[in-house]
Design an enzyme around this catalytic site. Sequence first.
Site, PDB file in Angstrom:
ATOM      1  N   GLY A 207     -20.769  52.094-117.045  1.00  0.00           N
ATOM      2  CA  GLY A 207     -20.826  50.801-118.014  1.00  0.00           C
ATOM      3  C   GLY A 207     -19.304  50.612-118.768  1.00  0.00           C
ATOM      4  CB  SER A 208     -18.016  48.413-121.291  1.00  0.00           C
ATOM      5  OG  SER A 208     -18.911  48.856-122.257  1.00  0.00           O
ATOM      6  N   GLY A 210     -16.501  50.792-124.173  1.00  0.00           N
ATOM      7  CA  GLY A 210     -17.214  50.755-125.692  1.00  0.00           C
ATOM      8  C   GLY A 210     -18.633  51.150-125.554  1.00  0.00           C
ATOM      9  N   GLY A 212     -19.839  53.680-123.604  1.00  0.00           N
ATOM     10  CA  GLY A 212     -19.756  54.841-123.194  1.00  0.00           C
ATOM     11  C   GLY A 212     -19.345  55.694-124.572  1.00  0.00           C
ATOM     12  CD  GLU A 229     -20.646  57.954-112.661  1.00  0.00           C
ATOM     13  OE1 GLU A 229     -20.686  56.838-111.725  1.00  0.00           O
ATOM     14  OE2 GLU A 229     -21.374  58.726-112.502  1.00  0.00           O
ATOM     15  CB  CYS A 263     -16.267  50.088-111.523  1.00  0.00           C
ATOM     16  SG  CYS A 263     -17.018  51.142-110.034  1.00  0.00           S
TER      17      CYS A 263
END
Length: 459
Positions: A207-208, A210, A212, A229, A263
Amino acid sequence: MKPIQLISPVDGSVYAERTPLTLDAAKAAAARAKAAQKPWAARPLAERIALVKTAVANLNGNAPKIVEELAWQMGRPTRFGDEFGGVNARTDYMSDIAAATLAPQTIEDSDKFRRYIAREALGVVFIVAPWNYPYLTTINTLVPALIAGNTVVLKHASQTMLVGERLADAFHAAGIPADVFQNVVLDHATTEHLIANRAFNFVNFTGSVGGGQAIERAAAGTFTPLGLELGGKDPGYVRADANLDAAVDTLMDGAMFNAGQCCCGIERIYVHESLYDAFVEKAVAWVKTLKLGNPFDADSTLGPMANKRFAAVVRGQIAEAVAAGAKALIDPALFPADDGGAYLAPQVLVNVDHSMRVMMEESFGPVVGIMKVKDDAEALKLMNDSPYGLTASIWTEDYDTAAALGAQIETGTIFMNRADYLDPALCWTGCKDTGRGGSLSYLGFLSVTRPKSYHLKKV
Ligand code: NAP
């Protein structure tokens, strides 16, 4: 608990609504996963592989319904079908290499000693998945984790909450026990609480940046291994010796496919000055062939972005860049379906530079900035001038130069003459703010297992 709503980008309606688990129910789910793990790991590897393959076959069998649901959930045009080509290839590859990768590595087997390193399942694997490729991103960890003998708890993105349900249906119908693979609906606080209280033995978060960071903070001090990731701002570099038409085709598709919500989508392009004008002209012509519209219309090649708040970010980046001197080459009037909300006209920007957010921050939408460069050194400097490092795509006929440039690029994957692609045999990984860890390839199995050393003396 307040229900979580899935707002469809197609028409802004509430497409699905689920009540998240209470903290107690979530803890109980994690405890069931823990209890189910040893019996699952005790089953023969071949049996686990067969069950996972049957589960993936079940998923394929549900493709028509899944394609329709994907369009409602995240806006992808139905003409692009399901994600199962990649899902199947990854499942097959990971299944094929499992026995060799998970086999103990013998150091000595003599009349005095038996010494070897075995791989042991970590325990309960927790997957926190994003909405943009909701099946593929989950499968990357789900398949190797189960094959290696872990149990799995999945928390899917709210935007694609039905994906978790379809996966659970397919896996349970194959005969995988309910506690070996559980799909749960969780809010962020409960997710973080479980991680902070050591409910899991491995967390894969896709994900993003933020998100993570929030997961890493939640796991602090627990020593729970994390695979993170995260986002990207992937560059394409077109050298003077590139095949121009192939470069335009692949890089623009990489920038625009899935409304730019990949991504490893192409977000910035650097073109050698000798090809720059021709590249820009062809790139603009390429974009003008796109058709923005309702994902259920057979001729739509560009759907709405998954959520109008994602489109607002991209609109903001474009407006800011234009105010700072960038030139927008696509007239939004060519895309009448642009509604100022989730349906966003694609855009190509020139006269951009790295002081602009659109060249530095992840856009995750159908926009790309193109810059002219004079040589490899300038391209290299610009490609590395980024907080992210997921993939980089070099266009050239010179294999040695591509490999030499690749060695100097801070990134997880180097492509030559291709882009926006995951090879199951290569490790999917990143550096800098793109996170850490690795999925797919034999390394994907190492992420969901730990080494265990056996030092056996024969007396
Ligand atoms: P996101 O907002 O970070 O959400 C990803 C997942 O994490 C969702 O399930 C989300 O749940 C959950 N989540 C987010 N913040 C959380 C928190 N503080 N605590 C607990 N859970 C949290 O990302 P997204 O918008 O779904 O996905 C797009 C991003 O993913 C892009 O940045 C893209 O580059 C990146 N991505 C990276 C890769 C890769 O391989 N590197 C692959 C695909 C996507 P909710 O949905 O319920 O909020």
